[in-house]
Scaffold this active site. Structure first.
Site, PDB file in Angstrom:
ATOM      1  N   CYS A   1      60.743  30.283  17.442  1.00  0.00           N
ATOM      2  CA  CYS A   1      60.982  29.894  18.829  1.00  0.00           C
ATOM      3  C   CYS A   1      60.099  28.726  19.240  1.00  0.00           C
ATOM      4  CB  CYS A   1      60.763  31.075  19.759  1.00  0.00           C
ATOM      5  SG  CYS A   1      62.174  32.184  19.732  1.00  0.00           S
TER       6      CYS A   1
ATOM      7  N   LYS B   1      66.412  41.784  19.600  1.00  0.00           N
ATOM      8  CA  LYS B   1      65.619  40.784  20.331  1.00  0.00           C
ATOM      9  C   LYS B   1      64.132  40.958  20.000  1.00  0.00           C
ATOM     10  CE  LYS B   1      64.797  38.122  24.156  1.00  0.00           C
ATOM     11  NZ  LYS B   1      65.229  36.745  24.344  1.00  0.00           N
TER      12      LYS B   1
ATOM     13  N   LYS C   1      62.053  33.873   9.599  1.00  0.00           N
ATOM     14  CA  LYS C   1      62.943  32.966  10.338  1.00  0.00           C
ATOM     15  C   LYS C   1      62.251  31.633  10.560  1.00  0.00           C
ATOM     16  CE  LYS C   1      66.147  32.852  14.246  1.00  0.00           C
ATOM     17  NZ  LYS C   1      66.762  33.671  15.313  1.00  0.00           N
TER      18      LYS C   1
END
Lengths: 434, 446
Positions: free
Chosen positions: A139, A45, A177
């Site tokens: 995100c 995480k 990412k």
């Protein structure tokens, strides 16, 4: 039996199934249990700056889209990066890696867009013994408002810059990412490559509002009467992810850049599809959050069985195998003619093909008094809608009309040679056939 | 172990109250919300759905199931009730296995149809639990209609007429309405006084007055009704029963199954209802099954249903036959009664075997005797006395496609009228269709 060992970026793991950086990988307890359950690797995480950790909302964090029987098709979350102290995470990562040296442990990182911040934290995390880094530029909620996550991922120049800082700070592999909340995935992918990234991983979650509470008139998940957009993931996003993976894999500028495929991987088949389109491994989150860690057992056995049946010996043999067949519309063979075929033996007479074709397509299916459904070849354009709406798998299929045979719809025999839009007479920009 | 009273003869209290209560619980328990959603998800929303065609009242089944699936069971109920105002009872008593569920494409695909009946019950129960009535009356037409019989046909007709703005007087021979829903259906299919609750709910539309204890021929004549009302609908059902026509039929404890079923439905305490230790039921229809199964559930030790033809010819559906066998009732086919044994009280029934030869039922020489202390006759009901003016057909009031009888201004429907399958659902359809034709006639349409 096929060898499922994965060697993505030189990082060895018993299989190509990694848990994505997300709630399932937030702490030692979960990660140990995930490895015991069979997961090949985890991306921990996302870690943030040292100091007071972020806080999460204290109301619901997830919203969902359900299919029949409440099958979870899409999940949306507004959870932020880890809300536990950095030193706690680092200590746990160190212990876990020590006990599971053969499993992949990747550190996901998100700190402010400042060189010092990245160059300070990367070496510190490396001390855990982790196998590599994943830069969270994806995100779309919460952290993006603070100039991190997708706020970086939407600006290729920032991606390149931060990637370069990280590469300068470590010899370990760096995966970038990517956020799908962008019009052309090739730009951020190219930027990552230019910054020296060893790989890209995609997709992160998609900006979304999953539903509206019609009593409170608020988006869900609702926090004290208000809601915000969250990140959408799960089976529903897989088609979007597959396309973005394929685009990066086939684009000359990014072709060959290793890809970690993410987005709705739920079964072995999903994983095989991602890998066929160029992903060297896959990352999973929603499937684990829906069914628990045990779900990886089916992925392992299924992929293994399929590889055996196909005669593939290693993961490398399947990675990118479908990429040459991903093309542009203009290159599709317009002389390839198919027609729908309804198996009367399998037909259960629901009539959905008829309703779909009659009401919304080409009026190419007939319905008799006794509910026998037939295709009118002179009307069928082979759109495939009947195949898609039929509840019985394999009942309606598309039959290829052999070259030379008559296409009842056009009244012309099917041509033998390949021909596409680029040379079609209706195309004003057509180039003469050579 | 539950107490069982094995006394010979016909006696009350064969089982303890808990066991009896348990035996008479709902045959198909209602769905909870989750079960309903799971069941509704299975519907394919077929085009021109076979289930809808199979339904005698043509309920739009795919639509109402989709309405359940999308969280609006009240709208689903309205879809159902719009076609079938007794949709709640039909959901409980319809032989769905030979109607909508038999033709469900998932029956074809998997041998497991969508559970349409239970879904219908979920929708209608949800609406009724809200104490609301989804229909309102149109402006008053000033016309009045007499309806004979407050059974499914009469109530369906009366409701539709009231909805269309007519005033309706229903003449009901018994002290309670509901007809066979109240008096003629096994208790485990209509629990918690459902027939009366549904009746009250149906009447809440207004404009319907029920006059109890009044029947045609008993102080009321068709002529008088025709002069007092603008139209007459006959829905009195089949009020007489067939007899065996043999010696000994008048012995004690030989009775009509319909009376036993009615007594059972009206009993306030089932443990006070006497039943034989060894019970024989003669017949092959739903009435025979309902009587046999309920006798067994009351505590009869042996219950045998004897039918003169082969099992495939039984009017009771295979589901009902299996239910009887599940409950421990014995089915004997191809046997016809030839003697009722006993001096005064019944001791047994003698049967001769039968065989179908060249399409005709032939009684064979070989006989057997079943010991019995109670015998129920369930060999069919027939029309009671009817006004001479009415033309009959096959023992029923002859009607045309619009439910019109041979007498102008008189319509008929349900079991007393020709056509139909003697099902609640066909009676509802006929009552509704008659109402529409009465309305068209009274309002001057063609």
């Amino acid at each position: 039996m096929a060898d499922l060992t994965s060697n993505f970026l030189g990082i060895s793991s018993p299989n190509p199934f990694w848990l994505a950086s997300a709630p399932p990988t937030d702490k030692e307890y979960n990660v140990r249990r995930a490895f015991e359950a069979g997961w090949g690797g985890v991306v921990w995480k996302t870690l943030g700056m040292e100091g007071p950790p972020v806080v999460n909302v204290n109301g619901p964090r997830y919203g969902a889209i359900h299919g029949a029987d409440r099958r979870l098709l899409g999940l949306n979350n507004i959870e932020l990066i880890t809300d536990r102290p950095l030193e706690v995470n680092l200590a746990e990562m160190t212990r876990v890696k020590k006990d599971y040296p053969d499993h992949a442990l990747i550190a996901s990182v998100m700190v402010p867009c400042e060189e010092d911040a990245w160059k300070e934290i990367i070496p510190r995390i490396a001390e855990t013994g982790c196998d590599g880094f994943e830069l969270n530029f994806g995100c779309p909620h919460g952290m993006a408002e603070r100039g991190m996550g997708s706020a970086v991922g939407q600006v290729p120049e920032y991606i390149e810059m931060v990637t370069r800082w990280c590469k300068e700070a470590t010899d370990l592999p760096v995966i970038v990412k990517l956020t799908p909340n962008i019009t052309n995935i090739l730009h951020p992918a190219q930027a990552a490559k230019d910054g020296g990234a060893d790989a890209v991983s995609l997709i992160n979650t998609i900006n979304s509002i999953t539903s509206v509470n019609l009593d409170a008139m608020s988006p869900e998940p609702m926090i004290d009467g208000k809601g915000t957009h969250g990140g959408y993931c799960g089976p529903a996003v897989k088609p979007i992810a597959l396309n973005m993976v394929a685009e990066i894999a086939r684009n000359p500028g990014t072709h060959g850049l290793p890809i970690s495929g993410i987005g709705g991987v739920t079964t072995w088949r999903d994983a095989a599809e991602f890998m066929a389109l160029g992903a060297g491994n896959v990352q999973v989150c929603t499937a684990a959050m829906t069914y628990g860690f045990k779900v990886v057992q089916e992925m392992i056995s299924g992929l293994s069985q399929w590889m055996d049946e196909q005669g593939y010996n290693s993961i490398d043999e399947i990675v990118g195998r479908a990429v040459p067949n991903v093309t542009d519309w203009q290159y599709l063979n317009l002389n390839h003619v198919t027609k729908a075929r309804i198996s009367q033996e399998d037909c259960i007479k629901c009539g959905r093909c008829f309703a779909a074709c009659e009401d919304t397509s080409h009026q190419a299916i007939t319905m008799s008094e006794d509910r026998v459904f037939d295709v009118k070849d002179d009307e069928c354009v082979a759109c495939n809608l009947c195949v898609n709406v039929c509840p019985v798998e394999g009942c309606i299929t598309m039959e290829t009309i052999a070259p030379g045979a008559m296409d009842e719809r056009t009244g012309k025999p099917v041509a033998d040679e390949y021909a596409n839009w680029t040379t079609h007479p209706n195309n004003p920009g057509a180039t003469a056939a050579e | 172990m539950a107490h069982i009273n094995r006394e010979n003869g016909v006696a009350a209290g064969r089982l303890d109250p808990t066991q009896v209560a348990d035996n008479f619980t709902d045959l198909h328990p209602e769905y909870d919300g989750h079960e309903a959603l799971v069941a509704a998800d299975r519907c394919y929303f077929c085009h021109d759905a076979p289930c809808m065609t199979a339904c005698p009242t043509s309920i739009d089944i795919p639509l109402f199931i989709r309405q359940i699936a999308t969280g609006t069971p009240e709208a689903a109920a309205k879809t159902i009730l719009n076609q079938n105002i007794l949709g709640g009872m039909c959901a409980r008593v319809c032989p769905t296995e030979t109607l909508c569920e038999e033709v469900c494409v998932r029956e074809t695909a998997e041998g497991k149809p969508v559970e349409i009946g239970r879904l219908q019950r979920y929708a209608t129960d949800t609406l009724m639990a809200s104490n609301s009535h989804p229909f309102t009356r149109a402006d008053k037409t000033g016309k009045s209609v007499a309806v004979i019989g407050a059974g499914p046909a009469g109530l369906s007709c009366a409701h539709r007429l009231a909805m269309l703005g007519h005033d309706v007087a229903v003449f009901e021979a018994r002290a309670k309405g509901g007809g066979l829903n109240e008096f003629g259906i096994a208790a485990y299919k209509s629990t918690n006084d459902f027939a009366q609750r549904e009746l009250d709910w149906l009447l809440s539309i207004g404009g319907i007055e029920i006059r109890y204890g009044q029947s045609l021929g008993d102080g009321i004549t068709l002529n008088a009704l025709q002069s007092d009302f603008d139209a007459v609908f006959l829905g009195m059902g089949l009020t007489a029963v067939n007899a065996l026509g043999m010696d000994g039929e008048d012995k004690d404890n030989v009775s009509d199954a319909v009376d036993f079923i009615a007594d059972l439905r009206q009993a306030s305490d089932l443990t006070a209802l006497p039943v034989g230790r060894r019970v024989v039921v003669i017949g092959g229809g739903m009435t025979a099954i309902d009587a046999g199964v309920q006798a067994k559930l009351l505590g009869a030790e042996d219950v045998t249903i004897v039918y003169r033809r082969g099992q495939e010819a039984m009017a009771a559906s295979s589901f009902e036959q299996e239910l009887a066998q599940q409950k421990g009732v014995t089915l004997i086919c191809n046997a016809t009664p030839v003697g009722v044994e006993g001096n005064g009280s019944l001791t047994g029934v003698t049967f001769a075997y039968t065989e179908t030869q060249n399409g005709k039922l032939v009684t064979l020489d070989e006989t057997f005797t079943l010991p019995a202390d109670q015998l129920f006759k369930a060999i069919g009901q027939k029309l009671g006395d009817t006004p001479d003016a009415l033309t009959l057909e096959g023992g029923k009031i002859k009607v045309d496609d619009a439910q019109r009888s041979s007498v102008s201004g008189v319509w008929a429907g349900g079991d007393c009228a020709s056509g139909g399958d003697d099902l609640t659902v066909t009676a509802v359809a006929e009552g509704r269709d008659a109402a529409m034709d009465i309305h068209a006639t009274l309002m001057g349409a063609s």
